[in-house]
Design a protein around this motif. Structure first.
Motif, PDB file in Angstrom:
ATOM      1  N   ALA A  20      17.384 -37.370   2.837  1.00  0.00           N
ATOM      2  CA  ALA A  20      16.307 -36.831   3.661  1.00  0.00           C
ATOM      3  C   ALA A  20      15.592 -35.674   2.978  1.00  0.00           C
ATOM      4  N   VAL A  21      16.342 -34.836   2.248  1.00  0.00           N
ATOM      5  CA  VAL A  21      15.736 -33.698   1.564  1.00  0.00           C
ATOM      6  C   VAL A  21      14.796 -34.179   0.464  1.00  0.00           C
ATOM      7  N   GLU A  22      15.202 -35.186  -0.280  1.00  0.00           N
ATOM      8  CA  GLU A  22      14.347 -35.719  -1.338  1.00  0.00           C
ATOM      9  C   GLU A  22      13.080 -36.336  -0.763  1.00  0.00           C
ATOM     10  N   LEU A  23      13.210 -37.041   0.372  1.00  0.00           N
ATOM     11  CA  LEU A  23      12.029 -37.620   1.014  1.00  0.00           C
ATOM     12  C   LEU A  23      11.067 -36.540   1.473  1.00  0.00           C
ATOM     13  N   ALA A  24      11.601 -35.522   2.145  1.00  0.00           N
ATOM     14  CA  ALA A  24      10.748 -34.429   2.617  1.00  0.00           C
ATOM     15  C   ALA A  24      10.072 -33.739   1.441  1.00  0.00           C
ATOM     16  N   SER A  25      10.775 -33.610   0.329  1.00  0.00           N
ATOM     17  CA  SER A  25      10.194 -32.974  -0.850  1.00  0.00           C
ATOM     18  C   SER A  25       9.054 -33.819  -1.418  1.00  0.00           C
ATOM     19  N   LEU A  26       9.235 -35.140  -1.423  1.00  0.00           N
ATOM     20  CA  LEU A  26       8.163 -36.014  -1.883  1.00  0.00           C
ATOM     21  C   LEU A  26       6.954 -35.914  -0.963  1.00  0.00           C
ATOM     22  N   PHE A  27       7.189 -35.932   0.357  1.00  0.00           N
ATOM     23  CA  PHE A  27       6.096 -35.838   1.309  1.00  0.00           C
ATOM     24  C   PHE A  27       5.351 -34.512   1.156  1.00  0.00           C
ATOM     25  N   ARG A  28       6.093 -33.455   0.858  1.00  0.00           N
ATOM     26  CA  ARG A  28       5.471 -32.133   0.802  1.00  0.00           C
ATOM     27  C   ARG A  28       4.767 -31.875  -0.527  1.00  0.00           C
ATOM     28  N   TYR A  29       5.404 -32.250  -1.634  1.00  0.00           N
ATOM     29  CA  TYR A  29       4.863 -31.909  -2.944  1.00  0.00           C
ATOM     30  C   TYR A  29       4.170 -33.065  -3.654  1.00  0.00           C
ATOM     31  N   ARG A  30       4.318 -34.269  -3.140  1.00  0.00           N
ATOM     32  CA  ARG A  30       3.671 -35.435  -3.738  1.00  0.00           C
ATOM     33  C   ARG A  30       2.975 -36.252  -2.657  1.00  0.00           C
ATOM     34  N   ALA A  31       2.313 -35.567  -1.725  1.00  0.00           N
ATOM     35  CA  ALA A  31       1.713 -36.227  -0.557  1.00  0.00           C
ATOM     36  C   ALA A  31       0.675 -37.262  -0.963  1.00  0.00           C
ATOM     37  N   GLY A  32      -0.053 -37.008  -2.044  1.00  0.00           N
ATOM     38  CA  GLY A  32      -1.080 -37.945  -2.459  1.00  0.00           C
ATOM     39  C   GLY A  32      -0.534 -39.315  -2.799  1.00  0.00           C
ATOM     40  N   ASN A  33       0.726 -39.362  -3.252  1.00  0.00           N
ATOM     41  CA  ASN A  33       1.333 -40.628  -3.638  1.00  0.00           C
ATOM     42  C   ASN A  33       2.202 -41.227  -2.546  1.00  0.00           C
ATOM     43  N   TRP A  34       2.784 -40.376  -1.695  1.00  0.00           N
ATOM     44  CA  TRP A  34       3.803 -40.859  -0.775  1.00  0.00           C
ATOM     45  C   TRP A  34       3.403 -40.833   0.687  1.00  0.00           C
ATOM     46  N   ALA A  35       2.461 -40.027   1.071  1.00  0.00           N
ATOM     47  CA  ALA A  35       2.169 -39.911   2.495  1.00  0.00           C
ATOM     48  C   ALA A  35       0.770 -39.357   2.696  1.00  0.00           C
ATOM     49  N   THR A  36       0.292 -39.521   3.913  1.00  0.00           N
ATOM     50  CA  THR A  36      -0.990 -38.935   4.239  1.00  0.00           C
ATOM     51  C   THR A  36      -0.890 -37.415   4.201  1.00  0.00           C
ATOM     52  N   SER A  37      -1.934 -36.776   3.707  1.00  0.00           N
ATOM     53  CA  SER A  37      -1.917 -35.324   3.596  1.00  0.00           C
ATOM     54  C   SER A  37      -2.174 -34.640   4.934  1.00  0.00           C
ATOM     55  N   THR A  38      -2.373 -35.434   6.005  1.00  0.00           N
ATOM     56  CA  THR A  38      -2.646 -34.842   7.307  1.00  0.00           C
ATOM     57  C   THR A  38      -1.398 -34.238   7.936  1.00  0.00           C
ATOM     58  N   LEU A  39      -0.204 -34.593   7.465  1.00  0.00           N
ATOM     59  CA  LEU A  39       1.046 -34.056   7.987  1.00  0.00           C
ATOM     60  C   LEU A  39       1.523 -32.949   7.057  1.00  0.00           C
ATOM     61  N   ARG A  40       1.613 -31.736   7.579  1.00  0.00           N
ATOM     62  CA  ARG A  40       1.983 -30.583   6.759  1.00  0.00           C
ATOM     63  C   ARG A  40       3.404 -30.119   7.077  1.00  0.00           C
ATOM     64  N   ASP A  41       4.057 -29.544   6.064  1.00  0.00           N
ATOM     65  CA  ASP A  41       5.422 -29.027   6.193  1.00  0.00           C
ATOM     66  C   ASP A  41       6.365 -30.070   6.797  1.00  0.00           C
ATOM     67  N   PRO A  42       6.423 -31.258   6.231  1.00  0.00           N
ATOM     68  CA  PRO A  42       7.237 -32.323   6.822  1.00  0.00           C
ATOM     69  C   PRO A  42       8.738 -32.051   6.733  1.00  0.00           C
ATOM     70  N   VAL A  43       9.462 -32.518   7.740  1.00  0.00           N
ATOM     71  CA  VAL A  43      10.923 -32.472   7.781  1.00  0.00           C
ATOM     72  C   VAL A  43      11.406 -33.884   8.090  1.00  0.00           C
ATOM     73  N   VAL A  44      12.424 -34.345   7.361  1.00  0.00           N
ATOM     74  CA  VAL A  44      12.939 -35.707   7.519  1.00  0.00           C
ATOM     75  C   VAL A  44      14.406 -35.653   7.921  1.00  0.00           C
ATOM     76  N   VAL A  45      14.773 -36.502   8.873  1.00  0.00           N
ATOM     77  CA  VAL A  45      16.169 -36.672   9.286  1.00  0.00           C
ATOM     78  C   VAL A  45      16.454 -38.171   9.328  1.00  0.00           C
ATOM     79  N   ILE A  46      17.539 -38.603   8.659  1.00  0.00           N
ATOM     80  CA  ILE A  46      17.938 -40.006   8.660  1.00  0.00           C
ATOM     81  C   ILE A  46      19.268 -40.112   9.390  1.00  0.00           C
ATOM     82  N   SER A  47      19.306 -40.981  10.399  1.00  0.00           N
ATOM     83  CA  SER A  47      20.522 -41.171  11.187  1.00  0.00           C
ATOM     84  C   SER A  47      20.662 -42.649  11.508  1.00  0.00           C
TER      85      SER A  47
END
Length: 207
Positions: A71-98
């Motif tokens: 989850a930490v690696e995903l959140a890091s990708l969303f936050r620092y590599r948003a152009g490649n991994w996610a829409t930039s409209t979501l800021r300061d993302p947090v991910v939890v996998i359960s």
């Protein structure tokens, strides 16, 4: 019993154990070296964690072996590599996998959500941005690829009615795709990845 003889037998026994351990270590040397050299899992969202995750994804592309992202690696990708991994409209993302669900939280502009009486009173009291919490699961798509299907959405602590999931996802960048449900968002898979699933608290990407 002779003390010198007892000590000698003790030393011989100890030497035998040391040699046995050494032999086992040599026999399993490749596994031990691999364990010592294996990268540690990221524990904090950071640029370094995003770069480590990108290195894993590069190995997926070059070696063709599945990789696991926490989850930490995903959140890091969303936050620092948003152009490649996610829409930039979501800021300061947090991910939890359960289990088989993934929760994604972050800050978005309050005017991005569709109008609804249940949200209007809260919207008037909020600043320009507010927290959104999405909970969903990973679905395979027809013809390949994967999607994130929304199960629950809270905006500023207020549950969003299910009929508004589609319009909300459209404002987050959803585009139609074959077999894509109205309440699902197609995932941007990195080069070399053909499918994705949740497993044991990890996002697993496979060729």
């Amino acid at each position: 019993m002779n003390k010198r003889g007892s000590a000698g037998r003790w030393l011989v026994g100890l030497l035998f154990v040391v040699l046995l351990i050494g032999g086992l270590a040599w026999w399993q040397r490749d596994s031990i070296v691999g364990l010592l050299n294996s990268p540690t899992e990221a524990t904090e969202v950071s640029l370094a964690a995003a770069e480590a995750a990108e290195a894993k994804l590069a190995s997926l592309r070059t070696e063709g072996e599945p990789v696991r992202l926490n989850a930490v690696e995903l959140a890091s990708l969303f936050r620092y590599r948003a152009g490649n991994w996610a829409t930039s409209t979501l800021r300061d993302p947090v991910v939890v996998i359960s289990a088989d669900t993934l929760e994604l939280s972050g800050m978005i502009a309050t005017d991005m959500l569709p109008s609804h009486p249940a949200l209007e009173n809260a919207r008037l009291l909020l600043p320009d941005t507010a927290r959104v919490d999405l909970k969903g699961r990973i679905l395979p798509l027809e013809g390949g690829g994967s999607a994130f299907q929304v199960i629950d959405v809270d905006f500023a602590g207020v549950p969003v009615p299910r009929q508004y999931y589609g319009p909300m996802l459209e404002r987050l960048g959803r585009r139609d795709a074959p077999g894509l449900p109205a309440d699902a968002l197609a995932l941007r898979l990195p080069p070399g990845a053909g499918s994705v699933r949740l497993e044991d608290g990890f996002l697993v990407l496979s060729p």
